[in-house]
Design an enzyme around this catalytic site. Sequence first.
Site, PDB file in Angstrom:
ATOM      1  N   HIS A  29      -2.620   7.243   4.750  1.00  0.00           N
ATOM      2  CA  HIS A  29      -1.312   6.043   4.735  1.00  0.00           C
ATOM      3  C   HIS A  29       0.000   6.708   4.050  1.00  0.00           C
ATOM      4  CE1 HIS A  29      -0.267   1.450   4.617  1.00  0.00           C
ATOM      5  NE2 HIS A  29       0.154   2.122   5.848  1.00  0.00           N
TER       6      HIS A  29
ATOM      7  N   CYS B 210       0.709  -1.250  -0.122  1.00  0.00           N
ATOM      8  CA  CYS B 210      -0.113  -0.201   0.113  1.00  0.00           C
ATOM      9  C   CYS B 210       0.916   1.241   0.035  1.00  0.00           C
ATOM     10  CB  CYS B 210      -0.960   0.157   1.400  1.00  0.00           C
ATOM     11  SG  CYS B 210      -1.721  -1.555   1.522  1.00  0.00           S
TER      12      CYS B 210
HETATM   13 CA    CA Z   1      -2.965  -2.138  -0.847  1.00  0.00          CA
END
Ligand code: CA
Length: 471
Positions: free
Chosen positions: A143, A85
Amino acid sequence: MKKNNSKIILFFTLVMTVFSLLGCGQEQKKVDQKNHPNLIVIMADDLGYVDVGFNGSEDIPTPNIDRIAQNGVKFTNGYTPYSVCSPSRAGFITGRYQQRFGYERNVQYRPKDPNMGIPPAEKTIAEILRQVGYTNGVVGKWHLGAHISKHPLKRGFDFFFGHLGGGHRYFPEELTIEDSYSISDEPLSYRTWIMRDHQPEKTEEYLTDAFSNEAVKFIEKNQNNPFFLYLAYNAPHGPLQATAKYLNRFDHIENQKRKTYAAMVSAVDDGVGRILDQLKVLGIEDNTIVFFLSDNGGPEPNNGSNNGPLREGKSSIYEGGNRVPFAMQWPAQIDPTVYEYPISSLDILPTIAALTHAPLAAEKPLDGVNIIPYIKGKKQGRPHQTLYIRKFDEDLYSVRDGDLKLVTKKKNTLKELYNLKEDLGEENDLSAVFPEEVKRLDSLRQDWDKQLIDPIFLGLKHTDRWKKRLK
Ligand code: CA
């Protein structure tokens, strides 16, 4: 009499001024619309390669996501610059291989660590678009660092509705921690309230629906100025949670994990439909570029995703790791087509920057390219002759040059060569047959590697909780 005349003159002057202002405004808007298309990037999280209709999904219908591919471009070789990610997103948001600035691990959730995220010297797509008058919003998963200095509003965005960490629980009753900065732990971060700009907000809806609502509102609010919306659904990343509304659509799937996953994808698809409908209703569909992609491949055993013919999945350097469902539409400029040459999420920033003539920092050259001339056939050949991955901690590399792909492991003692055109599943290692090609691709790898730096922060895998989980 004289007094009345001057009143009339004043009245007409005012009327003329108002009309001329309105006229100017309209003209200005026209110019802005043409040269400054809106941009929406819809990024799903951990979505399998064949879990969308346009890539052949049979058990999960995605009619709305498919609309993008049908109205625009279906990319068969769409990549992200990493197979997990956070680094994948760092690459997308800067248009540069994130290893150039040491971003090679999933960030830890550390609100007190200003080093955990994108260095200030790197420019984000929002910072670049702000220079040419865009209003920028993030809805969903950030994130890219939990320290206040890494907050979206500090990195070029004007609006944020989402969570700072790498995933989130979906049911509002499970979001019990009001202050996102009061904790320092990834799993706990899944339980924080959602942030609206800098304020924690108690939500009452299934998270995917809440994100779709905010995205639709953002578009409506900004319909008259150029905008960039980064809609980063955390679905279908774990935990696997869905409401009856979506689960009920999948009685035909017996496997419970796959069924819940399918329901989560379906919720995203509904959201995509609402966004596309909103663009139509507001009359801005034609000049809005919409990208849809996943940040990495599906972690098949974890969330029940399906990468189809691709080898392995999330976190791998094989195709299942970072070849993802990828589509775009721009009705005003792009006729429906299928594009076969490799493109990357690194290309999104350079594409919109080129279209808007946004200034770029010369000392930070981009790795992506403007893909519009290639899609339109004005430029021939490949946008990228070569694409790379390095995974520092595991000492893994992949180099795709043309249709050949070199994979190196174990301090480069182990080398595999595949021809992706003939062998999509990377089953037939050709390294012994074409040693010269192995050498050539390995030399490309070494040249690229020299341009990178070591990671500048420790990752999720270095946390005690993760290590315990692995024991
Ligand atoms: Ca991901």
